[in-house]
Design an enzyme around this catalytic site. Structure first.
Site, PDB file in Angstrom:
ATOM      1  N   TYR A 191     -29.040 -21.781 -24.347  1.00 26.07           N
ATOM      2  CA  TYR A 191     -28.477 -22.742 -23.398  1.00 26.07           C
ATOM      3  C   TYR A 191     -27.146 -22.201 -22.883  1.00 26.07           C
ATOM      4  CZ  TYR A 191     -32.145 -26.098 -24.309  1.00 26.07           C
ATOM      5  OH  TYR A 191     -33.376 -26.700 -24.424  1.00 26.07           O
TER       6      TYR A 191
ATOM      7  N   HIS B 299     -28.438 -24.111 -11.145  1.00 25.48           N
ATOM      8  CA  HIS B 299     -27.773 -23.587 -12.345  1.00 25.48           C
ATOM      9  C   HIS B 299     -28.542 -22.422 -12.952  1.00 25.48           C
ATOM     10  CE1 HIS B 299     -24.308 -24.216 -14.740  1.00 25.48           C
ATOM     11  NE2 HIS B 299     -24.859 -24.814 -15.776  1.00 25.48           N
TER      12      HIS B 299
ATOM     13  N   ASN C 279     -19.035 -22.945 -17.723  1.00 24.64           N
ATOM     14  CA  ASN C 279     -19.199 -22.993 -19.180  1.00 24.64           C
ATOM     15  C   ASN C 279     -19.898 -21.769 -19.761  1.00 24.64           C
ATOM     16  OD1 ASN C 279     -17.865 -25.433 -19.436  1.00 24.64           O
ATOM     17  ND2 ASN C 279     -19.733 -26.629 -19.179  1.00 24.64           N
TER      18      ASN C 279
ATOM     19  N   ASN D 232     -24.072 -23.158 -22.439  1.00 22.87           N
ATOM     20  CA  ASN D 232     -22.763 -23.283 -23.080  1.00 22.87           C
ATOM     21  C   ASN D 232     -22.575 -22.385 -24.306  1.00 22.87           C
ATOM     22  OD1 ASN D 232     -22.559 -25.216 -21.133  1.00 22.87           O
ATOM     23  ND2 ASN D 232     -22.324 -26.938 -22.519  1.00 22.87           N
TER      24      ASN D 232
ATOM     25  N   TYR E 273     -35.460 -27.108 -16.135  1.00 16.26           N
ATOM     26  CA  TYR E 273     -34.357 -26.379 -15.478  1.00 16.26           C
ATOM     27  C   TYR E 273     -34.848 -25.318 -14.489  1.00 16.26           C
ATOM     28  CZ  TYR E 273     -31.504 -28.564 -19.082  1.00 16.26           C
ATOM     29  OH  TYR E 273     -30.876 -29.469 -19.894  1.00 16.26           O
TER      30      TYR E 273
END
Length: 192
Positions: free
Chosen positions: A65, A21, A113, A67, A16
């Site tokens: 993470y 993001h 999210n 979410n 990532y």
């Protein structure tokens, strides 16, 4: 109480790194570098602490993470007894073009999210958000791939310039408050 919680949202793991993001992680990393403070792994987040003109700033990169970011934010807010109005959450925003950032003192999750998780955990929308425009240059149905994709070579210089501006936003948020920051930065169009 002069304590602030700056939350950079992203996902942990090498796959990532440097993705759209994860811009929240990249911005708090840049802030930490500028102020010569270092992150360490702690409960639910990588954490660092610094001071600007007598104000204590905690920066976190949740390790839950995206979410589940709310668990981390709630834990650190309660642990350090930080008022919700002294929280600034930094996120990527597809509804804003790449040359824009937007600061708001409160408001909805906008379908993000990470923000949804924070709103549920805090039972509040009354925390400031710094939205980093990433644009929406993707085919229908490909938003997830786009958001989790890396910056293009053409985008990179503008992204780096915007990261520097976002570090200024954090400093101004702490020193002058959210209304000052909105007036100074919301109309800005970042160009090279």
């Amino acid at each position: 109480m002069n304590k602030y919680l700056i939350v950079g949202l992203g996902n942990i793991g090498a796959e990532y790194e440097n993705t759209r993001h994860n811009i929240g992680f990249d911005i708090v990393d840049a802030f930490a570098r500028k102020h010569a403070i270092t992150f360490h792994s702690d409960r639910l987040a990588d954490v660092t602490e610094g001071k600007i003109k007598g104000r204590t700033i905690f920066c976190i990169k949740p390790s839950t993470y995206m979410n589940l970011s709310g668990k981390s934010v709630k834990y650190w807010m309660e642990k350090e007894r930080i008022d919700v109005v002294n929280i600034l959450v930094i996120v990527d925003e597809v509804a804003l073009p790449l040359d824009k950032i937007r600061i708001r003192p409160k408001g909805s999750d906008g379908g993000h999210n990470g923000l949804k998780s924070i709103e549920e955990a805090l039972n509040s929308q009354d925390y400031a958000k710094l939205r980093f425009g990433i644009g929406n240059d993707y085919p229908k149905g490909m938003q997830s791939d786009y958001v989790l994709g890396r910056w293009t070579r053409d985008e990179e210089p503008l992204v780096q310039k915007k990261i520097g501006i976002c570090v200024e936003v954090i400093e101004n948020f702490v020193l002058a408050g959210v209304n000052h920051v909105m007036n100074q930065f919301n109309k800005l169009s970042v160009t090279l």
